[in-house]
Scaffold this motif. Structure first.
Motif, PDB file in Angstrom:
ATOM      1  N   LYS A   1      47.576  -1.203 -18.846  1.00 20.63           N
ATOM      2  CA  LYS A   1      49.028  -1.344 -19.046  1.00 20.63           C
ATOM      3  C   LYS A   1      49.576  -0.411 -20.117  1.00 20.63           C
ATOM      4  CE  LYS A   1      48.634  -6.034 -17.424  1.00 20.63           C
ATOM      5  NZ  LYS A   1      48.695  -5.522 -16.052  1.00 20.63           N
ATOM      6  N   ASN A   2      48.690   0.392 -20.692  1.00 21.21           N
ATOM      7  CA  ASN A   2      49.117   1.352 -21.718  1.00 21.21           C
ATOM      8  C   ASN A   2      49.902   0.658 -22.829  1.00 21.21           C
ATOM      9  OD1 ASN A   2      49.406   3.822 -22.980  1.00 21.21           O
ATOM     10  ND2 ASN A   2      51.335   4.272 -21.938  1.00 21.21           N
ATOM     11  N   HIS A   3      49.320  -0.367 -23.368  1.00 22.03           N
ATOM     12  CA  HIS A   3      49.988  -1.130 -24.422  1.00 22.03           C
ATOM     13  C   HIS A   3      48.904  -1.702 -25.323  1.00 22.03           C
ATOM     14  CE1 HIS A   3      53.785  -2.703 -25.791  1.00 22.03           C
ATOM     15  NE2 HIS A   3      53.271  -3.911 -25.952  1.00 22.03           N
ATOM     16  N   HIS A   4      49.041  -1.505 -26.628  1.00 20.84           N
ATOM     17  CA  HIS A   4      47.961  -1.955 -27.498  1.00 20.84           C
ATOM     18  C   HIS A   4      48.382  -3.129 -28.385  1.00 20.84           C
ATOM     19  CE1 HIS A   4      50.023   1.211 -29.913  1.00 20.84           C
ATOM     20  NE2 HIS A   4      49.924   0.262 -30.839  1.00 20.84           N
ATOM     21  N   PRO A   5      47.429  -3.949 -28.739  1.00 17.22           N
ATOM     22  CA  PRO A   5      47.732  -5.089 -29.607  1.00 17.22           C
ATOM     23  C   PRO A   5      47.583  -4.712 -31.073  1.00 17.22           C
ATOM     24  CG  PRO A   5      45.462  -5.213 -28.904  1.00 17.22           C
ATOM     25  CD  PRO A   5      46.018  -3.951 -28.302  1.00 17.22           C
TER      26      PRO A   5
ATOM     27  N   TRP B   1      51.436  -9.338 -30.370  1.00 14.98           N
ATOM     28  CA  TRP B   1      51.994  -8.421 -29.369  1.00 14.98           C
ATOM     29  C   TRP B   1      53.397  -8.029 -29.789  1.00 14.98           C
ATOM     30  CZ3 TRP B   1      48.743  -6.136 -26.494  1.00 14.98           C
ATOM     31  CH2 TRP B   1      47.614  -6.806 -26.008  1.00 14.98           C
ATOM     32  N   THR B   2      53.573  -6.774 -30.048  1.00 20.42           N
ATOM     33  CA  THR B   2      54.903  -6.259 -30.373  1.00 20.42           C
ATOM     34  C   THR B   2      54.986  -4.841 -29.849  1.00 20.42           C
ATOM     35  OG1 THR B   2      56.487  -5.857 -32.163  1.00 20.42           O
ATOM     36  CG2 THR B   2      54.190  -5.375 -32.658  1.00 20.42           C
ATOM     37  N   THR B   3      56.165  -4.415 -29.532  1.00 21.46           N
ATOM     38  CA  THR B   3      56.344  -3.047 -29.029  1.00 21.46           C
ATOM     39  C   THR B   3      56.930  -2.187 -30.136  1.00 21.46           C
ATOM     40  OG1 THR B   3      56.594  -3.803 -26.754  1.00 21.46           O
ATOM     41  CG2 THR B   3      57.546  -1.651 -27.299  1.00 21.46           C
ATOM     42  N   HIS B   4      56.331  -1.031 -30.306  1.00 21.21           N
ATOM     43  CA  HIS B   4      56.734  -0.168 -31.406  1.00 21.21           C
ATOM     44  C   HIS B   4      57.881   0.759 -31.035  1.00 21.21           C
ATOM     45  CE1 HIS B   4      52.371  -1.099 -32.341  1.00 21.21           C
ATOM     46  NE2 HIS B   4      53.094  -1.759 -33.209  1.00 21.21           N
ATOM     47  N   ASN B   5      57.904   1.168 -29.797  1.00 26.14           N
ATOM     48  CA  ASN B   5      58.932   2.135 -29.403  1.00 26.14           C
ATOM     49  C   ASN B   5      59.355   1.924 -27.944  1.00 26.14           C
ATOM     50  OD1 ASN B   5      60.648   4.303 -29.454  1.00 26.14           O
ATOM     51  ND2 ASN B   5      59.039   5.824 -29.115  1.00 26.14           N
ATOM     52  N   PRO B   6      60.571   1.436 -27.707  1.00 27.37           N
ATOM     53  CA  PRO B   6      61.555   0.990 -28.698  1.00 27.37           C
ATOM     54  C   PRO B   6      61.106  -0.324 -29.323  1.00 27.37           C
ATOM     55  CG  PRO B   6      62.357   0.531 -26.492  1.00 27.37           C
ATOM     56  CD  PRO B   6      61.072   1.283 -26.316  1.00 27.37           C
TER      57      PRO B   6
HETATM   58  C1  LIG Z   1      52.800   7.295 -25.448  1.00 27.68           C
HETATM   59  C2  LIG Z   1      52.435   5.847 -25.150  1.00 27.68           C
HETATM   60  O1  LIG Z   1      52.859   5.482 -23.894  1.00 27.68           O
HETATM   61  C3  LIG Z   1      53.061   4.930 -26.159  1.00 27.68           C
HETATM   62  O2  LIG Z   1      52.637   5.318 -27.447  1.00 27.68           O
HETATM   63  C4  LIG Z   1      52.798   3.459 -25.903  1.00 27.68           C
HETATM   64  C5  LIG Z   1      51.337   3.100 -26.024  1.00 27.68           C
HETATM   65  N1  LIG Z   1      51.119   1.725 -26.380  1.00 27.68           N
HETATM   66  C6  LIG Z   1      52.042   1.021 -27.044  1.00 27.68           C
HETATM   67  N2  LIG Z   1      51.753  -0.189 -27.504  1.00 27.68           N
HETATM   68  C7  LIG Z   1      52.634  -0.890 -28.237  1.00 27.68           C
HETATM   69  N3  LIG Z   1      52.277  -2.098 -28.706  1.00 27.68           N
HETATM   70  N4  LIG Z   1      53.847  -0.406 -28.467  1.00 27.68           N
HETATM   71  C8  LIG Z   1      54.241   0.797 -28.021  1.00 27.68           C
HETATM   72  O3  LIG Z   1      55.386   1.193 -28.257  1.00 27.68           O
HETATM   73  C9  LIG Z   1      53.321   1.558 -27.268  1.00 27.68           C
HETATM   74  N5  LIG Z   1      53.617   2.733 -26.778  1.00 27.68           N
END
Ligand SMILES: C[C@H](O)[C@H](O)[C@H]1CNC2=NC(N)=NC(=O)C2=N1
Length: 248
Positions: free
Chosen positions: A160-164, A177-182
């Motif tokens: 899912k291309n998303h990291h914890p 779980w939080t999203t950094h961008n946005p």
């Molecule tokens: C370039 C890549 O898609 C981004 O850096 C993704 C990767 N995984 C991510 N994970 C999280 N938790 N927040 C993000 O904003 C995020 N962005």
């Protein structure tokens, strides 16, 4: 459950993934590389339209988390489907009273909770990967054998291309779980929180009555880890009692 599925033809595996069924207990995962995309489909459908829509009458600001970040309000990431996520959050947030075990972090931009398992092996042990002889052929196969929660979560993260933001001490894992961008709470955060709940069940999460699953009330991983060490109890780190002993 995947161990049981492992003997099934590959088309059964992809069927399991694409049907949207609850994530199976993934112990032995055998995939043709081209079929990995099937897993990318969410195994969880977010709340159906009939799902507790009445609860959505309240705005997101009505949902508060009873953690140290008192009165945290949900802070969605730009572009998030707020109505759909609100419905799903009713099942996730402990404050909603439906058995959920996640709390909002103080900023409202994420969800956190602790998980405890029987031992370290169930929590985090590196998987073994092997490639079949067919690796050199047109349809390569990868075999990943693993038995732990954190590896299962990390594979979902990769897909899912998303990291914890997470920490581990012995048999305990704390996840945010939080999203950094946005910045903010996004659909991926909610989806992965749901996945964590399902995977934790599959890997035999130990549910205790003491309050070890709530929010840390802190954005600091150091503090989170210290807290986890305090509640871990049955690992090599002596449980802190709150009293200090001095030696002379
Ligand atoms: C370039 C890549 O898609 C981004 O850096 C993704 C990767 N995984 C991510 N994970 C999280 N938790 N927040 C993000 O904003 C995020 N962005």
């Amino acid at each position: 459950m995947f161990a049981r599925h492992a003997s099934l033809p590959l088309r059964h595996l992809s069927a399991v993934a694409s049907r949207g069924a609850a994530l199976p207990k993934t112990k032995v995962l055998t995939l043709r590389m081209r079929q990995a995309t099937a897993i990318r489909e969410s195994p969880f459908a977010f709340a159906s339209t009939s799902f507790q829509m009445s609860r959505l009458q309240s705005s997101s600001s009505d949902v508060v988390a009873p953690n140290d970040g008192a009165n945290a309000k949900i802070n969605f990431a730009a572009g998030a489907d707020e109505a759909t996520l609100m419905a799903a959050l009713q099942d996730l947030l402990d404050s909603a009273g439906k058995g959920g075990r996640w709390t909002l972090i103080p900023s409202g931009q994420g969800l956190e909770r602790g998980f405890r398992f029987k031992n370290f092996a169930k929590t985090w042990v590196s998987p073994e990967e092997s490639h079949s002889a067919a690796y050199l052929l047109a349809s390569p196969m990868i075999h990943i054998t693993y038995t732990d929660f954190m590896t299962a979560v990390s594979l979902q993260c990769k897909l899912k291309n998303h990291h914890p933001e997470w920490s581990n001490v012995y048999n305990t894992t704390h996840i945010c779980w939080t999203t950094h961008n946005p910045a903010g709470l996004s659909g991926k955060d909610v989806e992965l929180a749901q996945l964590c709940d399902a995977l934790a069940r599959d890997f035999g999460e130990v549910v205790t009555t003491d309050n070890d699953s709530g929010g840390s009330g802190s954005g600091s991983l150091k503090q989170v880890t210290e807290r986890v060490v305090r509640i871990a109890g049955d690992c090599c780190v002596p449980k802190k009692t709150g009293t200090t002993t001095t030696t002379t």
